[in-house]
Design a protein around this motif. Structure first.
Motif, mmCIF file in Angstrom:
data_model
loop_
_atom_site.group_PDB
_atom_site.id
_atom_site.type_symbol
_atom_site.label_atom_id
_atom_site.label_comp_id
_atom_site.label_asym_id
_atom_site.label_seq_id
_atom_site.Cartn_x
_atom_site.Cartn_y
_atom_site.Cartn_z
ATOM 1 N N ASN A 55 -15.165 26.654 12.217
ATOM 2 C CA ASN A 55 -16.570 26.278 12.409
ATOM 3 C C ASN A 55 -16.804 24.821 12.036
ATOM 4 O O ASN A 55 -17.417 24.046 12.783
ATOM 5 N N VAL A 56 -16.326 24.459 10.848
ATOM 6 C CA VAL A 56 -16.551 23.110 10.332
ATOM 7 C C VAL A 56 -15.902 22.069 11.233
ATOM 8 O O VAL A 56 -16.476 21.010 11.496
ATOM 9 N N ALA A 57 -14.701 22.362 11.717
ATOM 10 C CA ALA A 57 -13.983 21.407 12.557
ATOM 11 C C ALA A 57 -14.784 21.045 13.805
ATOM 12 O O ALA A 57 -14.980 19.868 14.124
ATOM 13 N N VAL A 58 -15.263 22.056 14.517
ATOM 14 C CA VAL A 58 -15.970 21.811 15.777
ATOM 15 C C VAL A 58 -17.361 21.221 15.528
ATOM 16 O O VAL A 58 -17.769 20.267 16.195
ATOM 17 N N VAL A 59 -18.075 21.775 14.565
ATOM 18 C CA VAL A 59 -19.408 21.263 14.258
ATOM 19 C C VAL A 59 -19.338 19.809 13.796
ATOM 20 O O VAL A 59 -20.109 18.962 14.253
ATOM 21 N N SER A 60 -18.410 19.503 12.903
ATOM 22 C CA SER A 60 -18.279 18.132 12.402
ATOM 23 C C SER A 60 -17.921 17.169 13.521
ATOM 24 O O SER A 60 -18.475 16.065 13.617
ATOM 25 N N TYR A 61 -16.975 17.586 14.361
ATOM 26 C CA TYR A 61 -16.536 16.731 15.469
ATOM 27 C C TYR A 61 -17.707 16.362 16.374
ATOM 28 O O TYR A 61 -17.898 15.183 16.734
#
Length: 318
Positions: A55-61
């Motif tokens: 979740n964090v990877a895609v949202v942050s990106y």
């Protein structure tokens, strides 16, 4: 994924989010702040399981690449993440598993947090055995038969009782009380982390060694090893309300997002984006597997998913 990438803040417009119901947040530009307003910074709690990291990877990106936000991440347990909403160190929890007690405290009581809508993920927690065991011992998936197999699960760590393997001690769990209240001859032993729990199930399947343990979905491992669930007494609403007397299976979860109220009230386009963000178990599992098994960095795993799913994430943008 677990670092914020500093970027210049660009001025962008805000699209007001239409009204919402219940305690879920409505996001509008704050009074007196001209439109457009910059994204600014977003601090995301990182809880210790691979699906959350996906979740964090895609949202942050996307926050960084599309909205020019500055993203910071803080590794915390589930409960500690909620405390961060109070002191301002956390703006959003991306994957919340129930926690009605914390919602009552921080949303209804202190009014420092708000619900930010569903993630789209369906959460399931339960007791599982490796598939070889279900084939070899067909009735082992009947919880009433577990005591007859307790000796099979004994380990040095469990002593004279059968071992029930749990994961990270900070995870949502009723297992100690379930074992006690269902009068099962087992004791909980903690693997210590999601990685160690996964490794234990992999080893148990590969070596055909006995294992009964806690597991959950969404989780990428289930696409590799079809763990077999051991159903407990049926869940009914409220059957787990008293942690001391709980004797039913885990509830099914519609996973949701929790945000700091002041962050939402600021009118940040990041808050609108996070409210709009919604994907599936398959989406999460794909990114998590790329990060944990396929050797991709969080940024590369996120980029792969983003490149393949433009029509999905464009709907999240303010």
């Amino acid at each position: 994924m677990r670092r914020g990438l500093s970027r210049l803040i660009a001025a962008i417009g805000i699209a007001a989010l239409a009204g919402c119901s219940g305690t879920e947040a409505a996001i509008t530009p704050p009074p007196g702040v001209p439109d457009p307003v910059g994204c600014g910074s977003v601090n995301i709690a990182v809880n210790p399981w691979s699906g959350y990291s996906a979740n964090v990877a895609v949202v942050s990106y996307l926050l960084e690449e599309e909205l020019n936000c500055t993203v910071g991440t803080v590794e915390l347990s589930e409960t500690a993440s909620w405390a961060g909403l109070v002191d301002g160190s956390i703006d959003v929890i991306l994957e919340n598993w129930g926690h009605d007690d914390l919602k009552k405290k921080y949303i209804d009581g202190q009014k420092v947090a708000v619900e930010l809508g569903l993630t789209g993920n369906k959460g399931v927690i339960g007791w599982y055995v490796p598939p070889w065991m279900a084939r070899t011992y067909p009735d082992i998936t009947n919880w009433r038969k577990l005591n007859s197999y307790a000796d099979l699960f004994k380990t040095k760590a469990s002593g004279e009782k059968g071992q029930f393997l749990a994961g990270d001690p900070s995870f949502v769990t009723n297992d100690d009380k379930l074992i006690e209240n269902l009068k099962l001859d087992y004791t909980v032993v903690y693997a210590g982390s999601e990685d160690k729990l996964i490794a234990a199930f992999r080893k148990a399947q590969a070596n055909r060694t006995p294992l009964l343990g806690y597991f959950y979905e969404p989780q990428w491992l289930l696409s590799d090893i079809k763990l077999v669930r051991v159903p407990l007494p049926n869940y009914t609403p409220g059957c787990d309300a008293d942690g001391e007397t709980v004797a039913c299976d885990y509830q099914p979860y519609d996973l949701d997002k929790i945000a700091r109220k002041k962050f939402v009230d600021s009118g940040s386009p990041a808050a609108t984006f996070l409210k709009n963000w919604k994907w599936t178990n398959d989406d999460q599992n794909k990114v998590a597997k790329d990060m944990t098994q396929n050797g991709l960095s969080a940024e590369d795993a996120a980029r792969n998913w983003v490149d393949a799913n433009r029509t999905v994430w464009e709907k999240w943008l303010p």
